[in-house]
Design a protein around this motif. Sequence first.
Motif, PDB file in Angstrom:
ATOM      1  N   ARG A   9       6.214 -11.489   6.734  1.00 47.77           N
ATOM      2  CA  ARG A   9       6.836 -11.095   5.473  1.00 47.77           C
ATOM      3  C   ARG A   9       7.826 -12.153   4.988  1.00 47.77           C
ATOM      4  NH1 ARG A   9       7.123  -5.915   4.024  1.00 47.77           N
ATOM      5  NH2 ARG A   9       7.900  -6.905   2.118  1.00 47.77           N
ATOM      6  N   GLN A  37       4.472 -16.612  -6.619  1.00 52.11           N
ATOM      7  CA  GLN A  37       5.467 -16.102  -7.568  1.00 52.11           C
ATOM      8  C   GLN A  37       6.828 -16.702  -7.267  1.00 52.11           C
ATOM      9  OE1 GLN A  37       6.214 -11.835  -7.435  1.00 52.11           O
ATOM     10  NE2 GLN A  37       6.761 -11.799  -9.597  1.00 52.11           N
ATOM     11  N   MET A  89       7.309 -16.690  -3.329  1.00 53.23           N
ATOM     12  CA  MET A  89       6.653 -15.540  -2.716  1.00 53.23           C
ATOM     13  C   MET A  89       5.154 -15.773  -2.848  1.00 53.23           C
ATOM     14  SD  MET A  89       6.969 -12.315  -1.516  1.00 53.23           S
ATOM     15  CE  MET A  89       8.144 -11.175  -2.280  1.00 53.23           C
ATOM     16  N   LEU A  91       1.637 -14.074  -2.682  1.00 52.68           N
ATOM     17  CA  LEU A  91       1.072 -12.732  -2.784  1.00 52.68           C
ATOM     18  C   LEU A  91      -0.427 -12.769  -2.583  1.00 52.68           C
ATOM     19  CD1 LEU A  91       3.044 -11.670  -5.954  1.00 52.68           C
ATOM     20  CD2 LEU A  91       3.247 -10.539  -3.749  1.00 52.68           C
ATOM     21  N   PHE A 106      -2.140  -5.430  -4.786  1.00 52.19           N
ATOM     22  CA  PHE A 106      -1.353  -6.468  -4.138  1.00 52.19           C
ATOM     23  C   PHE A 106      -0.732  -6.006  -2.828  1.00 52.19           C
ATOM     24  CE2 PHE A 106      -1.000 -10.071  -7.020  1.00 52.19           C
ATOM     25  CZ  PHE A 106      -1.556  -9.553  -8.166  1.00 52.19           C
ATOM     26  N   GLY A 107      -0.551  -6.984  -1.944  1.00 51.80           N
ATOM     27  CA  GLY A 107       0.212  -6.766  -0.727  1.00 51.80           C
ATOM     28  C   GLY A 107       1.694  -6.993  -0.978  1.00 51.80           C
ATOM     29  N   PRO A 108       2.506  -6.871   0.076  1.00 49.05           N
ATOM     30  CA  PRO A 108       3.960  -6.990  -0.078  1.00 49.05           C
ATOM     31  C   PRO A 108       4.448  -8.427  -0.235  1.00 49.05           C
ATOM     32  CG  PRO A 108       3.411  -6.612   2.198  1.00 49.05           C
ATOM     33  CD  PRO A 108       2.127  -6.504   1.438  1.00 49.05           C
ATOM     34  N   ARG A 111       7.479 -14.230   1.784  1.00 50.41           N
ATOM     35  CA  ARG A 111       8.487 -15.048   1.112  1.00 50.41           C
ATOM     36  C   ARG A 111       8.735 -16.300   1.941  1.00 50.41           C
ATOM     37  NH1 ARG A 111      11.529 -14.654  -3.055  1.00 50.41           N
ATOM     38  NH2 ARG A 111      11.191 -12.426  -3.377  1.00 50.41           N
TER      39      ARG A 111
END
Lengths: 115, 113
Positions: A9, A37, A89, A91, A106-108, A111
């Motif tokens: 993550r 992103q 990020m 994604l 979308f997934g989480p 980052r």
Amino acid sequence: DTGVSQDPRHKITKRGQNVTFRCDPISEHNRLYWYRQTLGQGPEFLTYFQNEAQLEKSRLLSDRFSAERPKGSFSTLEIQRTEQGDSAMYLCASSLREGRQETQYFGPGTRLLVL
Amino acid sequence: GESVGLHLPTLSVQEGDNSIINCAYSNSASDYFIWYKQESGKGPQFIIDIRSNMDKRQGQRVTVLLNKTVKHLSLQIAATQPGDSAVYFCAERLTGGGNKLTFGTGTQLKVEL
């Protein structure tokens, strides 16, 4: 949870290092997408797969970036020789190709911070 | 409350009021449009979509309106709740452009109690 999952993550790395991210799509979905992103902006398309075939790559995907989906299930995105500008990020999304109305889920996100 | 998309990226509304989030899309050849909601630190969450052969579609508490003449998309949220606070993105898919989505900049919705 049967949604899109991403690992890790969060990732902090030093400039010049290589990093690899993993995405596990929704199980029956045959299409998988990668987007990037940056803060305050909408996601930007990087690449997508239908099953194991990589069908489209954005010009944003420089030669330091490579994505694979070897068995048509999970996918990896590798960034070689990371630069500070790669901080963003990342994604992953997946969809089921079924007619023309094809929703991407979308997934989480992962980052990435490059120091 | 109503936003004007890129020119007013933050929309503040009172709880219980209706919200209208606007989006000007870029390509008249786009055939499919989606609204996503993104909370801080999370991935975009699908809200509602609409094809270019429609001008209105309703979901639970949300309505999407499409005006192809002026390339404008709006998301209406009825009885806005604190849990609706997030950034909202519209996205378009170009006909014949593969399946990639092109996202707008987004609008921050803040719901005041």
